[in-house]
Design a protein around this motif. Structure first.
Motif, PDB file in Angstrom:
ATOM      1  N   GLY A  53       0.816  -1.213   0.000  1.00 18.99           N
ATOM      2  CA  GLY A  53       0.000   0.000   0.000  1.00 18.99           C
ATOM      3  C   GLY A  53       0.844   1.254   0.000  1.00 18.99           C
ATOM      4  N   GLY A  54       0.404   2.241  -0.780  1.00 19.66           N
ATOM      5  CA  GLY A  54       1.134   3.506  -0.846  1.00 19.66           C
ATOM      6  C   GLY A  54       2.543   3.298  -1.366  1.00 19.66           C
ATOM      7  N   SER A  55       3.509   3.824  -0.655  1.00 23.13           N
ATOM      8  CA  SER A  55       4.915   3.703  -1.071  1.00 23.13           C
ATOM      9  C   SER A  55       5.643   2.622  -0.285  1.00 23.13           C
ATOM     10  N   ILE A  56       4.902   1.726   0.363  1.00 22.61           N
ATOM     11  CA  ILE A  56       5.502   0.669   1.179  1.00 22.61           C
ATOM     12  C   ILE A  56       5.676  -0.588   0.331  1.00 22.61           C
ATOM     13  N   TYR A  57       6.913  -1.020   0.145  1.00 22.38           N
ATOM     14  CA  TYR A  57       7.201  -2.226  -0.624  1.00 22.38           C
ATOM     15  C   TYR A  57       8.087  -3.155   0.189  1.00 22.38           C
ATOM     16  N   GLY A  58       7.723  -4.418   0.220  1.00 25.82           N
ATOM     17  CA  GLY A  58       8.518  -5.422   0.893  1.00 25.82           C
ATOM     18  C   GLY A  58       8.131  -5.612   2.348  1.00 25.82           C
ATOM     19  N   ALA A  59       8.279  -6.850   2.829  1.00 27.00           N
ATOM     20  CA  ALA A  59       7.887  -7.184   4.193  1.00 27.00           C
ATOM     21  C   ALA A  59       8.732  -6.447   5.227  1.00 27.00           C
ATOM     22  N   GLU A  60      10.000  -6.164   4.875  1.00 24.85           N
ATOM     23  CA  GLU A  60      10.864  -5.470   5.833  1.00 24.85           C
ATOM     24  C   GLU A  60      10.363  -4.048   6.094  1.00 24.85           C
ATOM     25  N   GLU A  61      10.052  -3.324   5.023  1.00 22.71           N
ATOM     26  CA  GLU A  61       9.549  -1.959   5.193  1.00 22.71           C
ATOM     27  C   GLU A  61       8.167  -1.974   5.839  1.00 22.71           C
ATOM     28  N   ALA A  62       7.333  -2.932   5.471  1.00 18.78           N
ATOM     29  CA  ALA A  62       6.003  -3.032   6.063  1.00 18.78           C
ATOM     30  C   ALA A  62       6.104  -3.301   7.562  1.00 18.78           C
ATOM     31  N   SER A  63       7.009  -4.198   7.939  1.00 22.54           N
ATOM     32  CA  SER A  63       7.190  -4.513   9.353  1.00 22.54           C
ATOM     33  C   SER A  63       7.647  -3.292  10.139  1.00 22.54           C
ATOM     34  N   ASN A  64       8.560  -2.530   9.547  1.00 22.87           N
ATOM     35  CA  ASN A  64       9.051  -1.321  10.216  1.00 22.87           C
ATOM     36  C   ASN A  64       7.963  -0.256  10.300  1.00 22.87           C
ATOM     37  N   THR A  65       7.172  -0.131   9.231  1.00 23.50           N
ATOM     38  CA  THR A  65       6.112   0.880   9.191  1.00 23.50           C
ATOM     39  C   THR A  65       5.012   0.574  10.200  1.00 23.50           C
ATOM     40  N   TYR A  66       4.575  -0.677  10.243  1.00 19.15           N
ATOM     41  CA  TYR A  66       3.420  -1.026  11.062  1.00 19.15           C
ATOM     42  C   TYR A  66       3.764  -1.392  12.506  1.00 19.15           C
ATOM     43  N   PHE A  67       4.989  -1.957  12.706  1.00 21.64           N
ATOM     44  CA  PHE A  67       5.326  -2.446  14.045  1.00 21.64           C
ATOM     45  C   PHE A  67       6.604  -1.853  14.628  1.00 21.64           C
ATOM     46  N   GLY A  68       7.368  -1.100  13.809  1.00 19.77           N
ATOM     47  CA  GLY A  68       8.598  -0.489  14.307  1.00 19.77           C
ATOM     48  C   GLY A  68       9.687  -1.499  14.608  1.00 19.77           C
ATOM     49  N   LYS A  69       9.744  -2.585  13.840  1.00 20.53           N
ATOM     50  CA  LYS A  69      10.769  -3.601  14.064  1.00 20.53           C
ATOM     51  C   LYS A  69      11.124  -4.285  12.742  1.00 20.53           C
ATOM     52  N   LYS A  70      12.236  -5.004  12.737  1.00 24.69           N
ATOM     53  CA  LYS A  70      12.642  -5.740  11.550  1.00 24.69           C
ATOM     54  C   LYS A  70      11.727  -6.937  11.340  1.00 24.69           C
ATOM     55  N   ALA A  71      11.612  -7.387  10.095  1.00 24.76           N
ATOM     56  CA  ALA A  71      10.723  -8.497   9.776  1.00 24.76           C
ATOM     57  C   ALA A  71      11.099  -9.754  10.556  1.00 24.76           C
ATOM     58  N   LYS A  72      12.405  -9.954  10.799  1.00 25.12           N
ATOM     59  CA  LYS A  72      12.840 -11.164  11.507  1.00 25.12           C
ATOM     60  C   LYS A  72      12.431 -11.147  12.981  1.00 25.12           C
ATOM     61  N   ASP A  73      12.015  -9.973  13.485  1.00 24.13           N
ATOM     62  CA  ASP A  73      11.686  -9.843  14.901  1.00 24.13           C
ATOM     63  C   ASP A  73      10.184  -9.829  15.194  1.00 24.13           C
ATOM     64  N   VAL A  74       9.351  -9.934  14.145  1.00 24.64           N
ATOM     65  CA  VAL A  74       7.909  -9.852  14.396  1.00 24.64           C
ATOM     66  C   VAL A  74       7.422 -11.090  15.128  1.00 24.64           C
ATOM     67  N   THR A  75       6.347 -10.914  15.892  1.00 26.51           N
ATOM     68  CA  THR A  75       5.715 -12.035  16.589  1.00 26.51           C
ATOM     69  C   THR A  75       4.829 -12.804  15.619  1.00 26.51           C
ATOM     70  N   LEU A  76       4.324 -13.947  16.063  1.00 29.20           N
ATOM     71  CA  LEU A  76       3.439 -14.741  15.211  1.00 29.20           C
ATOM     72  C   LEU A  76       2.194 -13.963  14.776  1.00 29.20           C
ATOM     73  N   PRO A  77       1.437 -13.316  15.683  1.00 25.46           N
ATOM     74  CA  PRO A  77       0.263 -12.567  15.215  1.00 25.46           C
ATOM     75  C   PRO A  77       0.636 -11.388  14.318  1.00 25.46           C
ATOM     76  N   GLU A  78       1.777 -10.742  14.561  1.00 24.76           N
ATOM     77  CA  GLU A  78       2.217  -9.646  13.680  1.00 24.76           C
ATOM     78  C   GLU A  78       2.518 -10.175  12.289  1.00 24.76           C
ATOM     79  N   ALA A  79       3.182 -11.325  12.220  1.00 20.89           N
ATOM     80  CA  ALA A  79       3.477 -11.933  10.924  1.00 20.89           C
ATOM     81  C   ALA A  79       2.186 -12.287  10.195  1.00 20.89           C
ATOM     82  N   ALA A  80       1.191 -12.765  10.953  1.00 20.89           N
ATOM     83  CA  ALA A  80      -0.091 -13.123  10.342  1.00 20.89           C
ATOM     84  C   ALA A  80      -0.785 -11.895   9.764  1.00 20.89           C
ATOM     85  N   TYR A  81      -0.668 -10.762  10.450  1.00 28.48           N
ATOM     86  CA  TYR A  81      -1.229  -9.521   9.908  1.00 28.48           C
ATOM     87  C   TYR A  81      -0.541  -9.139   8.597  1.00 28.48           C
TER      88      TYR A  81
END
Length: 325
Positions: A53-81
């Motif tokens: 969405g918008g100018s957000i591309y890739g799971a890494e940028e999405a993870s940082n945008t939505y959760f403020g963390k790297k993709a490798k650090d997301v929790t299970l429910p965050e990953a599901a989102y």
């Protein structure tokens, strides 16, 4: 439809042309890619370029945008989102108006993970009940954000996400920017005033050209970027009880049947339900005996004055006169 492998080929090697030749190339190249790369690598390529969405591309940028963390650090429910959003990032955005749909799709992702043995029943149960906090949307110089995302969602629904992201369209809308800025100022000022006086923290406004139906302004909250009131949620599009906004339609129906603005009805305490005794002036159970906003009953009143003062009893009586249909 396209498999994930086909989407990787489409995004990295081919144009967006919708032709049989391009589809055939996509199919052949996808078969070749699956021969030389494991599924995990293909999925990695896909997630690194996926549009969120918008100018957000890739799971890494999405993870940082939505959760403020790297993709490798997301929790299970965050990953599901993050997985849930991919199908339609604008529609399923946590900053939009479809949070219930996002929640349902996240739960579907978790269910499929459990059914396919990627997580245990205990992990599934915990993830379902874990409350996830999203970072507030990034502030930008975007004008009329509620309206912009409303238009984006309409375009995505009609033409698809890929066409919206890659077609290079120039979208011309009906928005009056100067009026929009003024309305945003008014909504914020009045909402803050109402918060102090009536504990009502938010407000919205939409202005429509009555000649064409064009939307001229859409301020969906007092401040799009105010996380304390979930400002990114567009109240103007939310399902709400119509309240007194329905009264003009009642009177318009009356005028079309020959009643006039000078027609008089009686603003007196009335029991409207035939299931209750006329002397029972309550709204308990099946009874319906509404009051006016100021708890005053004015006696004989014209339809003109009843509408001007937004009085409830005359509006209900007029509804009975013209008929529900």
């Amino acid at each position: 439809g396209s498999t994930i492998t086909q989407q990787v080929i489409k995004r990295s090697l081919l144009t967006a042309d919708k032709t049989l030749g391009r589809k055939l190339k996509e199919w052949v190249l996808a078969l070749k890619l699956e021969r030389i790369s494991p599924k995990e690598k293909i999925l990695e390529l896909y997630l690194n370029e996926a549009a969120y969405g918008g100018s957000i591309y890739g799971a890494e940028e999405a993870s940082n945008t939505y959760f403020g963390k790297k993709a490798k650090d997301v929790t299970l429910p965050e990953a599901a989102y993050l997985a849930a959003m991919l199908q339609a990032p604008t529609f399923y955005s946590p900053y939009g108006n479809h949070l219930d749909a996002l929640e349902a799709r996240k739960n579907l992702v978790l269910l499929k993970m459990r059914e396919n043995g990627f997580i245990t029943q205990a992990q599934y149960d915990e993830a379902l009940t874990t409350e996830v906090s999203f970072k507030p949307p990034r502030e930008s110089n975007i004008e009329a954000p509620h309206f912009v995302f409303y238009v984006r969602e309409l375009l995505e629904e009609k033409y698809g996400q890929r066409a919206l992201e890659e077609s290079g369209w120039r979208i011309i809308t009906t928005l009056d920017v100067e009026l929009e800025r003024k309305h945003e100022e008014i909504v914020k000022a009045r909402a803050l005033e109402n918060e102090e006086k009536f504990n009502a923290s938010n407000a919205a406004i939409v202005a429509v050209d009555p000649r064409t139906g064009d939307i001229l302004t859409m301020a969906g909250s007092r401040d799009y970027f105010d996380e304390n009131i979930q400002g990114n949620f567009n109240i103007a599009l939310a399902s709400r009880q119509p309240g007194s906004a329905f009264k003009p339609f009642v009177y318009a129906a009356a005028f079309s049947q020959g009643y006039t603005p000078d027609t008089v009805v009686f603003d007196v305490r009335t029991q409207f339900s035939t299931a209750c005794d006329a002397g029972n002036l309550t709204s308990e159970g099946e009874c319906y005996s509404p009051e006016n906003y100021d708890h005053v009953f004015r006696g004989p009143v014209s339809l003109r004055n009843a509408l001007a003062q937004s009085i409830n009893i005359p509006a209900v009586k007029t509804l009975y006169l013209v008929g529900i249909q």
